[in-house]
Design a protein around this motif. Structure first.
Motif, PDB file in Angstrom:
ATOM      1  N   ASP A  36     -11.757  -1.069   3.297  1.00 45.68           N
ATOM      2  CA  ASP A  36     -11.466  -1.357   1.895  1.00 45.68           C
ATOM      3  C   ASP A  36     -10.265  -0.541   1.418  1.00 45.68           C
ATOM      4  OD1 ASP A  36     -12.430   1.172   1.507  1.00 45.68           O
ATOM      5  OD2 ASP A  36     -14.172   0.586   0.332  1.00 45.68           O
ATOM      6  N   ASN A  37      -9.783  -0.868   0.249  1.00 43.65           N
ATOM      7  CA  ASN A  37      -8.581  -0.219  -0.262  1.00 43.65           C
ATOM      8  C   ASN A  37      -8.779   1.268  -0.512  1.00 43.65           C
ATOM      9  OD1 ASN A  37      -7.164  -2.601  -0.164  1.00 43.65           O
ATOM     10  ND2 ASN A  37      -7.773  -3.192  -2.225  1.00 43.65           N
ATOM     11  N   ALA A  38      -9.960   1.664  -0.974  1.00 46.55           N
ATOM     12  CA  ALA A  38     -10.220   3.077  -1.236  1.00 46.55           C
ATOM     13  C   ALA A  38     -10.210   3.880   0.058  1.00 46.55           C
ATOM     14  CB  ALA A  38     -11.551   3.249  -1.953  1.00 46.55           C
ATOM     15  N   GLY A  39     -10.760   3.328   1.107  1.00 49.01           N
ATOM     16  CA  GLY A  39     -10.761   4.021   2.394  1.00 49.01           C
ATOM     17  C   GLY A  39      -9.359   4.203   2.937  1.00 49.01           C
ATOM     18  N   VAL A  45      -3.014   8.430   2.032  1.00 46.42           N
ATOM     19  CA  VAL A  45      -2.408   9.261   0.990  1.00 46.42           C
ATOM     20  C   VAL A  45      -3.060  10.638   0.892  1.00 46.42           C
ATOM     21  CG1 VAL A  45      -1.898   9.410  -1.470  1.00 46.42           C
ATOM     22  CG2 VAL A  45      -1.632   7.245  -0.281  1.00 46.42           C
ATOM     23  N   VAL A  46      -4.362  10.676   0.679  1.00 48.79           N
ATOM     24  CA  VAL A  46      -5.026  11.970   0.528  1.00 48.79           C
ATOM     25  C   VAL A  46      -4.942  12.770   1.830  1.00 48.79           C
ATOM     26  CG1 VAL A  46      -7.204  13.112   0.008  1.00 48.79           C
ATOM     27  CG2 VAL A  46      -6.522  11.111  -1.301  1.00 48.79           C
ATOM     28  N   GLY A  47      -5.150  12.096   2.956  1.00 43.66           N
ATOM     29  CA  GLY A  47      -4.997  12.787   4.247  1.00 43.66           C
ATOM     30  C   GLY A  47      -3.587  13.296   4.458  1.00 43.66           C
ATOM     31  N   GLU A  82      -9.470  -8.444  11.174  1.00 43.21           N
ATOM     32  CA  GLU A  82     -10.896  -8.573  10.898  1.00 43.21           C
ATOM     33  C   GLU A  82     -11.138  -8.886   9.425  1.00 43.21           C
ATOM     34  OE1 GLU A  82     -13.709  -8.264  12.991  1.00 43.21           O
ATOM     35  OE2 GLU A  82     -12.195  -8.556  14.504  1.00 43.21           O
ATOM     36  N   SER A  83     -10.832  -7.932   8.568  1.00 45.83           N
ATOM     37  CA  SER A  83     -11.010  -8.115   7.122  1.00 45.83           C
ATOM     38  C   SER A  83     -10.290  -6.986   6.408  1.00 45.83           C
ATOM     39  CB  SER A  83     -12.499  -8.107   6.758  1.00 45.83           C
ATOM     40  OG  SER A  83     -13.061  -6.863   7.059  1.00 45.83           O
ATOM     41  N   GLY A  84     -10.423  -6.940   5.090  1.00 39.18           N
ATOM     42  CA  GLY A  84      -9.814  -5.857   4.321  1.00 39.18           C
ATOM     43  C   GLY A  84      -8.302  -5.939   4.350  1.00 39.18           C
TER      44      GLY A  84
END
Length: 135
Positions: A36-39, A45-47, A82-84
């Motif tokens: 998903d976008n949050a992951g 970015v956060v990493g 796959e998805s996302g």
């Protein structure tokens, strides 16, 4: 190179690679958080910011370039989305449009923050450690 910098750098590259591979069903079957976008935001970015702060060297901004090699390999093997995030983009596009620009900017921002903290310590006359260069 300091061992801590090497470990943090390798860990960030490994997480970016797992994120990219997961989007194309190569690894981590059933782990939807990274799709998903949050992951993706957390990974790239956060990493990247955390990596930049901990590494504190400008070469850290080049670490997301490693995803291009992974993307090219996935593209060459014919991996299907796959998805996302991978649903409408190929592996090379994800690398070029998401991982490299946002990851490099995040790493650079982290390094800039690291350098700013060190510089403010020097200006204030910090004598707490040999690492800040003021003693």
């Amino acid at each position: 190179m300091h061992k801590g910098r090497l470990v943090v750098s390798l860990l960030y590259v490994a997480v970016l690679t797992l994120w990219l591979l997961n989007g194309y069903g190569v690894l981590l079957d059933g782990v939807d958080f990274l799709l998903d976008n949050a992951g993706g935001f957390l990974v790239v970015v956060v990493g990247g910011i955390i990596t930049g702060v901990l590494v504190g060297r400008w070469w850290a901004a080049a670490l997301p370039l490693t995803t291009f090699v992974t993307g090219m390999t996935l593209q060459a093997t014919g991996s299907t989305p796959e998805s996302g995030y991978a649903e409408s983009l190929g592996p090379v596009e994800v690398s070029l449009l998401i991982a490299i620009p946002f990851g490099a900017a995040a790493c650079a921002a982290g390094v800039l923050f690291h350098k700013g903290i060190r510089a403010s310590g020097r200006r204030a006359g910090c004598r707490c450690c040999a690492g800040c260069g003021s003693s």
